[in-house]
Design a protein around this motif. Sequence first.
Motif, mmCIF file in Angstrom:
data_model
loop_
_atom_site.group_PDB
_atom_site.id
_atom_site.type_symbol
_atom_site.label_atom_id
_atom_site.label_comp_id
_atom_site.label_asym_id
_atom_site.label_seq_id
_atom_site.Cartn_x
_atom_site.Cartn_y
_atom_site.Cartn_z
ATOM 1 N N TRP A 121 0.819 -1.210 0.000
ATOM 2 C CA TRP A 121 0.000 0.000 0.000
ATOM 3 C C TRP A 121 0.862 1.275 0.000
ATOM 4 O O TRP A 121 0.347 2.378 0.094
ATOM 5 C CB TRP A 121 -0.912 0.009 1.224
ATOM 6 N N ALA A 122 2.175 1.119 -0.075
ATOM 7 C CA ALA A 122 3.088 2.282 -0.057
ATOM 8 C C ALA A 122 2.742 3.246 -1.190
ATOM 9 O O ALA A 122 2.394 2.837 -2.309
ATOM 10 C CB ALA A 122 4.526 1.815 -0.190
ATOM 11 N N GLY A 123 2.823 4.542 -0.843
ATOM 12 C CA GLY A 123 2.525 5.573 -1.824
ATOM 13 C C GLY A 123 1.066 5.998 -1.822
ATOM 14 O O GLY A 123 0.704 6.996 -2.455
ATOM 15 N N LYS A 124 0.235 5.248 -1.121
ATOM 16 C CA LYS A 124 -1.185 5.597 -1.045
ATOM 17 C C LYS A 124 -1.477 6.327 0.262
ATOM 18 O O LYS A 124 -0.641 6.368 1.167
ATOM 19 C CB LYS A 124 -2.042 4.336 -1.141
ATOM 20 N N THR A 125 -2.661 6.893 0.345
ATOM 21 C CA THR A 125 -3.111 7.542 1.580
ATOM 22 C C THR A 125 -4.273 6.728 2.164
ATOM 23 O O THR A 125 -4.800 5.821 1.507
ATOM 24 C CB THR A 125 -3.598 8.972 1.302
ATOM 25 N N LEU A 126 -4.671 7.071 3.381
ATOM 26 C CA LEU A 126 -5.825 6.397 3.979
ATOM 27 C C LEU A 126 -7.100 6.673 3.180
ATOM 28 O O LEU A 126 -8.001 5.836 3.118
ATOM 29 C CB LEU A 126 -6.006 6.841 5.430
ATOM 30 N N ILE A 127 -7.139 7.842 2.540
ATOM 31 C CA ILE A 127 -8.279 8.162 1.673
ATOM 32 C C ILE A 127 -8.314 7.186 0.500
ATOM 33 O O ILE A 127 -9.363 6.645 0.141
ATOM 34 C CB ILE A 127 -8.197 9.613 1.166
ATOM 35 N N ASP A 128 -7.144 6.935 -0.087
ATOM 36 C CA ASP A 128 -7.061 6.003 -1.216
ATOM 37 C C ASP A 128 -7.484 4.591 -0.805
ATOM 38 O O ASP A 128 -8.221 3.916 -1.535
ATOM 39 C CB ASP A 128 -5.629 5.942 -1.764
ATOM 40 N N LEU A 129 -7.019 4.155 0.353
ATOM 41 C CA LEU A 129 -7.310 2.792 0.805
ATOM 42 C C LEU A 129 -8.782 2.612 1.171
ATOM 43 O O LEU A 129 -9.353 1.539 0.982
ATOM 44 C CB LEU A 129 -6.429 2.436 2.009
ATOM 45 N N ASN A 130 -9.371 3.667 1.760
ATOM 46 C CA ASN A 130 -10.797 3.648 2.111
ATOM 47 C C ASN A 130 -11.167 2.377 2.886
ATOM 48 O O ASN A 130 -12.148 1.688 2.567
ATOM 49 C CB ASN A 130 -11.644 3.763 0.840
ATOM 50 N N LEU A 131 -10.376 2.066 3.906
ATOM 51 C CA LEU A 131 -10.551 0.815 4.648
ATOM 52 C C LEU A 131 -11.884 0.746 5.393
ATOM 53 O O LEU A 131 -12.448 -0.335 5.578
ATOM 54 C CB LEU A 131 -9.395 0.632 5.638
ATOM 55 N N THR A 132 -12.382 1.904 5.820
ATOM 56 C CA THR A 132 -13.652 1.921 6.555
ATOM 57 C C THR A 132 -14.791 1.389 5.686
ATOM 58 O O THR A 132 -15.596 0.563 6.129
ATOM 59 C CB THR A 132 -13.979 3.345 7.037
ATOM 60 N N ASN A 133 -14.855 1.829 4.451
ATOM 61 C CA ASN A 133 -15.937 1.390 3.566
ATOM 62 C C ASN A 133 -15.649 0.039 2.919
ATOM 63 O O ASN A 133 -16.567 -0.772 2.719
ATOM 64 C CB ASN A 133 -16.189 2.432 2.472
ATOM 65 N N ALA A 164 -5.752 11.722 7.075
ATOM 66 C CA ALA A 164 -6.229 10.848 6.004
ATOM 67 C C ALA A 164 -5.477 11.048 4.693
ATOM 68 O O ALA A 164 -5.438 10.154 3.846
ATOM 69 C CB ALA A 164 -7.718 11.073 5.778
ATOM 70 N N ASN A 165 -4.851 12.243 4.509
ATOM 71 C CA ASN A 165 -4.144 12.518 3.251
ATOM 72 C C ASN A 165 -2.639 12.286 3.362
ATOM 73 O O ASN A 165 -1.884 12.641 2.463
ATOM 74 C CB ASN A 165 -4.420 13.948 2.791
ATOM 75 N N GLN A 166 -2.191 11.688 4.461
ATOM 76 C CA GLN A 166 -0.768 11.399 4.674
ATOM 77 C C GLN A 166 -0.346 10.238 3.783
ATOM 78 O O GLN A 166 -0.964 9.182 3.759
ATOM 79 C CB GLN A 166 -0.544 11.046 6.143
ATOM 80 N N VAL A 167 0.736 10.441 3.019
ATOM 81 C CA VAL A 167 1.234 9.388 2.128
ATOM 82 C C VAL A 167 1.967 8.334 2.956
ATOM 83 O O VAL A 167 2.849 8.645 3.750
ATOM 84 C CB VAL A 167 2.180 9.973 1.049
ATOM 85 N N LEU A 168 1.601 7.079 2.761
ATOM 86 C CA LEU A 168 2.150 5.981 3.544
ATOM 87 C C LEU A 168 3.428 5.427 2.921
ATOM 88 O O LEU A 168 3.569 5.395 1.688
ATOM 89 C CB LEU A 168 1.116 4.854 3.655
ATOM 90 N N GLU A 169 4.361 5.019 3.787
ATOM 91 C CA GLU A 169 5.598 4.397 3.343
ATOM 92 C C GLU A 169 5.556 2.906 3.629
ATOM 93 O O GLU A 169 4.861 2.443 4.542
ATOM 94 C CB GLU A 169 6.786 5.037 4.059
#
Length: 218
Positions: A159-171, A194-199
């Motif tokens: 999931w690196a390079g994505k944000t929590l918004i991109d992953l949308n794990l809640t939905n 939510a817009n923090q880019v994940l490493e």
Amino acid sequence: MAEKIEVGVIGLGKFGLELALTLRKLGHNVTGIDTSEERVKSAKPYMSQVFQADGTDQQALEQLSFQDFSYVVVSTGDSMEASILVVLNLQEIGVNKIWVKAISEAHKKVLSKMGVDFVVFPEHFAAKQLAHKLATPGMIEYLSMGQDILIKEREVAEWAGKTLIDLNLTNNYHVQVIAIRKNGAEELDFVPKANQVLEASDVLIMIGQRENLMKLPE
């Protein structure tokens, strides 16, 4: 810090003493009693007040002003009868909030019928914790909420390079990210943006029902 509370602890065995010490560390006032002189001596350096007294003695409880405490926790070892008598005494003198350590399912059932505010069964809870930890890779904590709620960690990895918004794990998976551990650090970043880019080396700390957490791609 939250408002200080006054707590009485009846029984200073392993459970009662650990509870009292933790409350003290959190800045609250604790008065403890135990029938054992040795336990009382061991607890004195760490507690607000500690007395050698018997919780089955209603007069002793009144003299020590247990009726004035915000909460009273009963942890009287292996005697179900003593625990029940202590609870009756506390109810008799007007204690508002009574929490009790149960030693068996039968004990827990009796306490619930007596109207005790909160009953904890440490051995039962610890066994569930261990079972879930064995069965659920990456599990940190099992929360007894009646719905198998777990806290689990997972490396970001693909999931690196994505944000929590991109992953949308809640939905997508009905789980919630409550914290992120950045690049192997001990400290957690709680309520992450939510817009923090994940490493790739980041670790997500998630909460949700076990069945939903297990659906996440490994």
